[in-house]
Design a protein around this motif. Structure first.
Motif: not given
Length: 92
Positions: A21-28, A52-60, A68-77
């Motif tokens: 999964l990929g997303v742009d910048y996220q804030r609260d 398994p779900n892996i999230l690629l996010s712009h920021n951590p 909380e949503l059940g994503i097993e691994l998140s990566l940010a650059g």
């Protein structure tokens, strides 16, 4: 190359699969533009329960919400501080 902006792709390799999964910048709380509402709301329907779900996010910022949503691994650059710091000395 496929750009994942609020999108997903199932990756298969050697008989295994995961949901990328990929997303742009996220804030609260997303308050402007097309993306309004809670963080990661645009990808909630894309989360798979059968692999398994892996999230690629712009920021951590999204890591806690992703868990909380059940994503097993998140990566940010983009982390504003960097994992590597270089000091350069220039002499004349």
């Amino acid at each position: 190359m496929r750009l994942l902006r609020a999108a997903n792709a199932v990756v298969e390799h050697n008989g295994g699969r995961f949901n990328l999964l990929g997303v742009d910048y996220q804030r609260d709380h997303m308050t402007s533009g097309e993306r309004t509402g809670p963080m990661l709301a645009e990808i909630e329907p894309l989360i798979r329960r059968d692999m398994p779900n892996i999230l690629l996010s712009h920021n951590p910022n999204s890591f806690r919400r992703a868990a909380e949503l059940g994503i097993e691994l998140s990566l940010a650059g983009h982390t504003h501080g960097g994992q590597i710091k270089l000091r350069l000395w220039i002499t004349a």
